[in-house]
Scaffold this active site. Structure first.
Site, PDB file in Angstrom:
ATOM      1  N   GLU A  40       0.979  -1.183  -0.107  1.00  0.00           N
ATOM      2  CA  GLU A  40      -0.005   0.115   0.037  1.00  0.00           C
ATOM      3  C   GLU A  40       0.983   1.168  -0.042  1.00  0.00           C
ATOM      4  OE1 GLU A  40      -2.374   0.891   3.404  1.00  0.00           O
ATOM      5  OE2 GLU A  40      -3.481   2.058   2.579  1.00  0.00           O
ATOM      6  N   ARG A 267       4.905 -12.929   9.947  1.00  0.00           N
ATOM      7  CA  ARG A 267       5.506 -11.857   9.409  1.00  0.00           C
ATOM      8  C   ARG A 267       6.765 -11.757  10.006  1.00  0.00           C
ATOM      9  NH1 ARG A 267       3.630  -6.576  10.172  1.00  0.00           N
ATOM     10  NH2 ARG A 267       1.654  -6.923   9.721  1.00  0.00           N
ATOM     11  N   LYS A 277       3.847   0.232  10.298  1.00  0.00           N
ATOM     12  CA  LYS A 277       4.025   1.613   9.497  1.00  0.00           C
ATOM     13  C   LYS A 277       3.690   2.756  10.338  1.00  0.00           C
ATOM     14  CE  LYS A 277       2.749  -0.079   5.224  1.00  0.00           C
ATOM     15  NZ  LYS A 277       2.700   0.302   3.667  1.00  0.00           N
TER      16      LYS A 277
END
Length: 563
Positions: A40, A267, A277
């Site tokens: 994104e 992850r 983020k």
RNA sequence: UGUCCCGUAGUGUAAUUGGCAACACGUCUGAUUCUGGAUCAGAAGAGUUCAGGUUCGAGCCCUGACGGGACAACCA
């Protein structure tokens, strides 16, 4: 370990690669493998993304497939073109490419809109006029079923009319949403009539104000995979619960046997840092760091500026593997990877961070010798260079002790050390400022018969790095340490991660003395400062004011012994 | 009182159709070294969360506990 034994070790593959190998063997998807990396554009890539990148691009590369770059840009409120270039740069830097397959979820807004209309017509989607909080409360909880919206049963024609008008801009944000009609009693929250379209009036960075309604992640991702012919949609574990919805939507869309398969992996978590983020953005906005590329950040641009090589990052990713276990990896393994890489490749130079002047009293004051120094003992082809030597040199302040402890192999009154690549010197005396206790100068004599390369047999325990006082260049050196002093700064329920910021994560040293050859070093060029660590030239560096970043220190068993 | 995922040395991962639990980092020895780095040689460290079951044989299959995680954004 012998070559034979190495060969005996079976190459082990991740569970995901095993799926791929098995599918290939079965001839699934006509032997086609096609993945995608779907960032994104709302922030910079970090090392956690590198783990995904290495898998997405790596699997395709290894098994003769393709990997698309696809920006998941379904939320104009959060996204910005600013991030797109940096994301592309970082992927290239890591060593991967996507040819002309640069896509955007926004490329499919038209098809997605058509698909939504199709679902409405088939009675599988409806417009809900209720506000967010009401919809939310009707969802139930993970242990209690939800209740149906009063608008669930309205006619397809009415939903269709409303949906078109939503996109005309007739309604305010939040006043209407489009929902898939699935199962309000499903044990999986994501299946309880998920919202698939919402009204957003913020202009989109690519489509401008063409659209007033935007698809949600779940309504864009799987379909985009489908449109692109993706065979493996690899994502992190938290999307596991989304998979039934992913599959449900693909079921409504597919017209053949082909379907993309979502597989989830763990992850990356690294000790003493965090991957969120949102939180990394806060650090930037609150000026806790100098920017996204602050060398303490786990971002790829930060690691690059810190002096990390793409090879070392890929090696690290390779070492940690892909599983379904939620793990936290030790940063020391990352540090191992960069040391291993730089040990082989980086030229050795002399740099003194905290200089102490040594005067060699029996060396002619007007004499200068050019000492021939090996550039890299790990790589003979790198040759040698000349380093000037004279009667005044700087050594590291902690390489001298007035009253040394046992096994201190460095300089002290009466002891001898080798100045690497030059001569053996003996400490005869020193000058100390009695009021401050600071040693101001050390006086040595040298043994002319011990010049390096002359075949001298004399051995001493210690070897020091040094820089000629008359030839040294001044530099600023930035010493970086972990950004947080807690292993898991973002994982503490009652404590804000800001409380764990390491106050000593950056130490700026000025007046450091470097050998003159470093004057022409280029940005990001990497060196081993002998006996200290690996350093690279910072972006801020100029010839008049050189700036070096410490990437990582050398292993220091002496420091460990003294703890 | 839900559904799903996951439990293997300190850490991260292996262990082909069940068959002597392996590798890397880290740790500790020793050798070597003009970097207290690197290199080389070696050592310690788990009996696979627990309890049952199936089996000649279970880390792997079954059941149940226990522990950890995910899921209730008009974020992705």
């Amino acid at each position: 370990m012998s070559e034979e034994k190495k060969d005996e070790l079976k190459p082990s593959v991740s569970f995901i690669e095993q799926f791929i190998i098995d599918d290939l063997k079965d001839g699934k998807n006509n032997g086609r493998i096609h993945t995608r990396f779907p960032p994104e554009p709302n922030g910079y890539l970090h090392i956690g993304h590198a783990k995904a990148i290495c898998l997405d691009f790596g699997m395709a590369e290894k098994h003769g497939g393709k990997c698309n770059l696809r920006f998941d840009d379904t939320n104009p409120v959060k996204e910005d073109v600013e991030y797109i270039d940096s994301i592309k740069e970082d992927i290239h830097w890591l060593g991967f490419g996507w040819d002309d397959r640069e896509f955007y979820a926004s490329d499919y807004f038209g098809k997605l809109f058509e698909f939504a209309i199709d679902l409405i017509k088939r009675g599988l989607a409806y417009v809900d006029d209720q506000p967010a909080d009401v919809i939310s409360s009707q969802k139930g909880t993970p242990s209690q079923p939800g209740t149906m919206s009063p608008f669930r049963s309205r006619s397809a024609a009415e939903s269709l009319d409303l949906f078109y008008r939503m996109n005309e801009g007739e309604f305010e944000e939040g006043s209407h949403v489009l929902r898939a009609k699935i199962d309000m009693a499903s044990p999986n929250m994501h299946m309880r009539d998920p919202i698939i379209y919402r009204i957003l009036k913020t202009p989109h960075h690519r489509t401008g104000d063409t659209w007033k309604v935007y698809p949600m992640y779940d309504f864009a991702h799987g379909q985009s995979d489908y449109f692109e012919g993706i065979t493996y949609s690899l994502c992190t574990l938290e999307f596991e619960v989304h998979r039934p919805l992913y599959d449900w939507l693909v079921d409504q869309l597919k017209t053949s046997d082909y379907r993309p398969r979502q597989i989830e992996f763990n992850r990356l978590n690294l000790t003493y840092t965090m991957m969120s983020k949102r939180k990394l953005l806060e650090l930037v906005q609150e000026k806790k760091v100098s920017g996204w590329d602050d060398p303490r950040m786990p971002t790829l641009c930060g690691l690059r500026r810190r002096g990390y090589t793409p090879e070392s990052i890929r090696r690290f990713i390779d070492l940690i593997g892909y599983t379904k276990v939620e793990a936290i990896n030790d940063v020391s393994l990352l540090e191992y990877a960069i040391r291993e890489d730089l040990n082989l490749r980086s030229p050795r130079v002399f740099g003194v961070l905290d200089p102490l002047k040594v005067v060699i009293t029996n060396y002619p004051a007007d004499k200068v010798e050019e000492m021939e120094i090996i550039n890299n003992p790990e790589d003979e082809s790198k040759g040698t260079r000349k380093v000037p030597f004279c009667n005044e040199v700087f050594i590291e302040r902690d390489d001298f002790m007035e009253d040394p402890p046992h096994k201190f192999f460095r300089l002290a009154p009466g002891t001898e050390v080798r100045l690497k690549g030059a001569y053996i010197v003996k400490c005869e005396s020193f000058r100390k400022n009695e009021s401050t206790g600071i040693i101001e100068e050390v006086y040595c004599t040298y043994d002319p018969a011990t010049r390096s390369g002359s075949g001298s047999e004399k051995k001493v325990k210690g070897t020091l790095h040094w820089v000629s006082a008359r030839h040294a260049i001044d530099a600023e050196v930035r010493l970086y340490d972990r950004l947080f002093d807690h292993e898991d700064p973002a994982g503490q329920k009652d404590d804000d991660y800001r409380n764990f910021l390491n106050p000593g994560s950056l130490k700026v040293l000025t007046g450091c003395k470097l050998e003159p050859s470093l004057k022409t070093a280029k940005k990001l060029e990497k060196f081993q400062f002998q006996r200290l660590g690996y350093f690279c030239v910072d972006y801020d560096s100029t010839e008049a004011h050189p700036v070096f970043n410490r990437t990582v220190s050398l292993k220091d068993t002496w420091a460990k012994v003294n703890k």
